[in-house]
Design a protein around this motif. Sequence first.
Motif, PDB file in Angstrom:
ATOM      1  N   TYR A 168       2.582   6.137  -2.803  1.00 15.54           N
ATOM      2  CA  TYR A 168       2.922   4.715  -2.749  1.00 15.54           C
ATOM      3  C   TYR A 168       3.972   4.478  -1.651  1.00 15.54           C
ATOM      4  O   TYR A 168       3.839   3.553  -0.838  1.00 15.54           O
ATOM      5  N   ALA A 169       4.991   5.331  -1.617  1.00 18.18           N
ATOM      6  CA  ALA A 169       6.056   5.178  -0.618  1.00 18.18           C
ATOM      7  C   ALA A 169       5.491   5.285   0.791  1.00 18.18           C
ATOM      8  O   ALA A 169       5.873   4.535   1.695  1.00 18.18           O
ATOM      9  N   LYS A 170       4.536   6.213   0.970  1.00 23.49           N
ATOM     10  CA  LYS A 170       3.922   6.375   2.287  1.00 23.49           C
ATOM     11  C   LYS A 170       3.097   5.144   2.656  1.00 23.49           C
ATOM     12  O   LYS A 170       3.036   4.748   3.818  1.00 23.49           O
ATOM     13  N   LYS A 171       2.480   4.560   1.651  1.00 23.97           N
ATOM     14  CA  LYS A 171       1.685   3.353   1.895  1.00 23.97           C
ATOM     15  C   LYS A 171       2.597   2.207   2.347  1.00 23.97           C
ATOM     16  O   LYS A 171       2.267   1.463   3.279  1.00 23.97           O
ATOM     17  N   ILE A 172       3.741   2.081   1.697  1.00 25.94           N
ATOM     18  CA  ILE A 172       4.695   1.035   2.103  1.00 25.94           C
ATOM     19  C   ILE A 172       5.160   1.292   3.538  1.00 25.94           C
ATOM     20  O   ILE A 172       5.228   0.382   4.363  1.00 25.94           O
ATOM     21  N   HIS A 173       5.443   2.551   3.835  1.00 28.93           N
ATOM     22  CA  HIS A 173       5.867   2.940   5.179  1.00 28.93           C
ATOM     23  C   HIS A 173       4.806   2.513   6.209  1.00 28.93           C
ATOM     24  O   HIS A 173       5.110   1.899   7.233  1.00 28.93           O
ATOM     25  N   GLN A 174       3.553   2.819   5.886  1.00 29.96           N
ATOM     26  CA  GLN A 174       2.445   2.481   6.785  1.00 29.96           C
ATOM     27  C   GLN A 174       2.339   0.961   6.976  1.00 29.96           C
ATOM     28  O   GLN A 174       2.192   0.467   8.093  1.00 29.96           O
ATOM     29  N   LEU A 175       2.430   0.239   5.856  1.00 30.41           N
ATOM     30  CA  LEU A 175       2.314  -1.222   5.936  1.00 30.41           C
ATOM     31  C   LEU A 175       3.422  -1.819   6.802  1.00 30.41           C
ATOM     32  O   LEU A 175       3.174  -2.718   7.608  1.00 30.41           O
ATOM     33  N   MET A 176       4.642  -1.320   6.645  1.00 32.72           N
ATOM     34  CA  MET A 176       5.764  -1.854   7.421  1.00 32.72           C
ATOM     35  C   MET A 176       5.533  -1.640   8.908  1.00 32.72           C
ATOM     36  O   MET A 176       5.834  -2.490   9.740  1.00 32.72           O
ATOM     37  N   ARG A 177       4.976  -0.476   9.263  1.00 30.49           N
ATOM     38  CA  ARG A 177       4.701  -0.202  10.674  1.00 30.49           C
ATOM     39  C   ARG A 177       3.565  -1.087  11.188  1.00 30.49           C
ATOM     40  O   ARG A 177       3.612  -1.587  12.307  1.00 30.49           O
ATOM     41  N   TYR A 178       2.561  -1.282  10.361  1.00 33.25           N
ATOM     42  CA  TYR A 178       1.438  -2.130  10.763  1.00 33.25           C
ATOM     43  C   TYR A 178       1.893  -3.541  11.104  1.00 33.25           C
ATOM     44  O   TYR A 178       1.495  -4.098  12.110  1.00 33.25           O
ATOM     45  N   ILE A 179       2.717  -4.097  10.222  1.00 35.02           N
ATOM     46  CA  ILE A 179       3.087  -5.494  10.455  1.00 35.02           C
ATOM     47  C   ILE A 179       4.266  -5.599  11.426  1.00 35.02           C
ATOM     48  O   ILE A 179       4.662  -6.697  11.801  1.00 35.02           O
ATOM     49  N   GLY A 180       4.799  -4.446  11.825  1.00 35.98           N
ATOM     50  CA  GLY A 180       5.782  -4.426  12.916  1.00 35.98           C
ATOM     51  C   GLY A 180       7.128  -5.035  12.591  1.00 35.98           C
ATOM     52  O   GLY A 180       7.845  -5.471  13.483  1.00 35.98           O
ATOM     53  N   VAL A 181       7.497  -5.070  11.312  1.00 34.56           N
ATOM     54  CA  VAL A 181       8.765  -5.700  10.952  1.00 34.56           C
ATOM     55  C   VAL A 181       9.913  -4.701  10.883  1.00 34.56           C
ATOM     56  O   VAL A 181      11.075  -5.087  10.774  1.00 34.56           O
ATOM     57  N   SER A 312     -17.134   8.095   7.773  1.00 34.79           N
ATOM     58  CA  SER A 312     -16.859   8.372   6.366  1.00 34.79           C
ATOM     59  C   SER A 312     -15.496   7.778   6.022  1.00 34.79           C
ATOM     60  O   SER A 312     -14.695   7.474   6.912  1.00 34.79           O
ATOM     61  N   ASN A 313     -15.241   7.620   4.743  1.00 36.19           N
ATOM     62  CA  ASN A 313     -13.959   7.077   4.307  1.00 36.19           C
ATOM     63  C   ASN A 313     -12.823   7.956   4.811  1.00 36.19           C
ATOM     64  O   ASN A 313     -11.782   7.483   5.267  1.00 36.19           O
ATOM     65  N   TYR A 314     -13.064   9.270   4.783  1.00 35.90           N
ATOM     66  CA  TYR A 314     -12.050  10.224   5.228  1.00 35.90           C
ATOM     67  C   TYR A 314     -11.714  10.022   6.707  1.00 35.90           C
ATOM     68  O   TYR A 314     -10.552   9.939   7.095  1.00 35.90           O
ATOM     69  N   GLU A 315     -12.769   9.912   7.536  1.00 31.22           N
ATOM     70  CA  GLU A 315     -12.554   9.733   8.978  1.00 31.22           C
ATOM     71  C   GLU A 315     -11.879   8.395   9.276  1.00 31.22           C
ATOM     72  O   GLU A 315     -10.960   8.321  10.091  1.00 31.22           O
ATOM     73  N   ALA A 316     -12.379   7.360   8.591  1.00 28.80           N
ATOM     74  CA  ALA A 316     -11.822   6.028   8.826  1.00 28.80           C
ATOM     75  C   ALA A 316     -10.332   6.022   8.506  1.00 28.80           C
ATOM     76  O   ALA A 316      -9.508   5.521   9.276  1.00 28.80           O
ATOM     77  N   LYS A 317      -9.971   6.630   7.378  1.00 28.69           N
ATOM     78  CA  LYS A 317      -8.560   6.665   6.970  1.00 28.69           C
ATOM     79  C   LYS A 317      -7.713   7.405   7.991  1.00 28.69           C
ATOM     80  O   LYS A 317      -6.588   7.011   8.292  1.00 28.69           O
ATOM     81  N   LEU A 318      -8.263   8.492   8.510  1.00 28.79           N
ATOM     82  CA  LEU A 318      -7.533   9.300   9.482  1.00 28.79           C
ATOM     83  C   LEU A 318      -7.230   8.486  10.739  1.00 28.79           C
ATOM     84  O   LEU A 318      -6.137   8.525  11.283  1.00 28.79           O
ATOM     85  N   LEU A 319      -8.213   7.704  11.183  1.00 26.04           N
ATOM     86  CA  LEU A 319      -8.026   6.906  12.391  1.00 26.04           C
ATOM     87  C   LEU A 319      -7.109   5.708  12.131  1.00 26.04           C
ATOM     88  O   LEU A 319      -6.390   5.266  13.018  1.00 26.04           O
ATOM     89  N   VAL A 320      -7.128   5.208  10.907  1.00 27.52           N
ATOM     90  CA  VAL A 320      -6.405   3.977  10.580  1.00 27.52           C
ATOM     91  C   VAL A 320      -4.951   4.257  10.205  1.00 27.52           C
ATOM     92  O   VAL A 320      -4.089   3.397  10.311  1.00 27.52           O
ATOM     93  N   GLU A 321      -4.687   5.478   9.801  1.00 23.94           N
ATOM     94  CA  GLU A 321      -3.351   5.898   9.359  1.00 23.94           C
ATOM     95  C   GLU A 321      -2.230   5.274  10.209  1.00 23.94           C
ATOM     96  O   GLU A 321      -1.288   4.694   9.707  1.00 23.94           O
ATOM     97  N   ASP A 322      -2.384   5.404  11.526  1.00 21.79           N
ATOM     98  CA  ASP A 322      -1.393   4.853  12.448  1.00 21.79           C
ATOM     99  C   ASP A 322      -2.113   3.765  13.256  1.00 21.79           C
ATOM    100  O   ASP A 322      -3.156   4.022  13.857  1.00 21.79           O
ATOM    101  N   LYS A 323      -1.545   2.571  13.270  1.00 25.90           N
ATOM    102  CA  LYS A 323      -2.212   1.446  13.929  1.00 25.90           C
ATOM    103  C   LYS A 323      -2.468   1.720  15.409  1.00 25.90           C
ATOM    104  O   LYS A 323      -3.510   1.348  15.947  1.00 25.90           O
TER     105      LYS A 323
END
Length: 404
Positions: A168-181, A312-323
């Motif tokens: 969950y914490a990593k997801k929040i970290h990712q979201l914060m980076r995505y939205i650039g705040v 695949s979901n795995y590949e998509a996630k890997l590419l999406v991890e970092d915007k």
Amino acid sequence: MKEYDTVIGLEIHVQLKTESKMFCSTSANYFGEKPNSHVCPTCLGLPGALPVTNKKAMENAVKVGLALNCRINNFNRFDRKSYFYPDLPKGFQISQFDLPVAQEGFVLVGDKKIRINRAHQEEDTGKLIHQTVSGEKVSLIDFNRCGVPLIEIVTEPDISSAEEAKNYAKKIHQLMRYIGVADVDMEKAGMRFDANVSLKPKGAKELGTKVEIKNINSFGFLEKAINFEVERQTKALESGEKIIQETRGWVEGKSETVSQRTKETSPDYRYFPDPDLPPLNFADEVLKTIAESLPELPDAKTERFEKEYKLSNYEAKLLVEDKDVADWFEEALRVYLKVGESEDETNKARKVANWVQGEVLRTVNDTGMSIKELKAEPASLVELLIMIDKNRVSHQAAKQVFAE
Ligand code: ADP
Ligand code: MG
């Protein structure tokens, strides 16, 4: 031995990226600067100094709320949370209490929905530095961080393991980076966790007494601290002890949590609306403009990559991890589709995805650079791919060329 359910609620503090501090015009870019060089009467809490709300910080707070699927409170306001701490010179922290900027959202971690109770805007405290000076143990105070905008994201007690808390914490970290705040730089304490942990007999409805582990500053420590606490509480309950509601700290050197204080409850903070700050009232159009400025978020992007590029979901996630990686991939594909031989889009997407997951990310990891810092641009990769397509270079040779 009885079996227990682990119940966890997380409070995450994220420093928001702004030029100036939350309630004054002092530069918020304090990291690595000389102690007490980024201060003014307002952030030092001197008598008579008046705060003014940072508009950019509030826009960022709204973006956070929207990214967490929260309801935004058009009308929200700041409250004083009274407590004494040497690095909080006013004797209170300006925070939000009953009318926070955002409420009632959720975040998906895998398939699990973690409900967000609230996200409220507040100000950071200064920093205490414990040192030995001329053989004497002293505590020094650096107020540079005092008043830097901070958003606190609070979950419902929906998390059921240390690993889930970390994800969950990593997801929040990712979201914060995505939205650039926010930079959410863990090394600079740009994101900190408080973990509330309790146990209850397996399947029981009523929650047990919680213990709060304060100020954890890494994903790894978060997981370790929760695991330690679960074990400690299990042993205590097994031996018939009562868990007391308290605040504990994670001591990495000892790999254990230690008691710091029995926790204040909300009435102790004497929250009341800050009379120096007018309440905020966002116009619907303003919220709409902010909502429209948000980029596509990771869950939606993952789904689109699966559908559109047949990954695949795995590949998509890997590419999406970092915007930036996702953008790099799509830019390369865009160029490839335009200039390469006509070929099925799915085929091309597969080739580019393979290269990005393989050579490109390997180079990023090996060099410690970010994908944006790579000398090779998406178009350069496409040139190589076209040479491979025309049998001008072998796949092996292309890898060497890319590395060069
Ligand atoms: P406090 O008033 O002590 O700050 P809150 O009710 O505001 O407590 O909750 C703070 C955090 O603790 C939230 O993330 C919440 O989900 C979590 N929490 C509340 N009760 C429990 C519990 N019994 N076990 C684990 N976490 C809990
Ligand atoms: Mg708080």
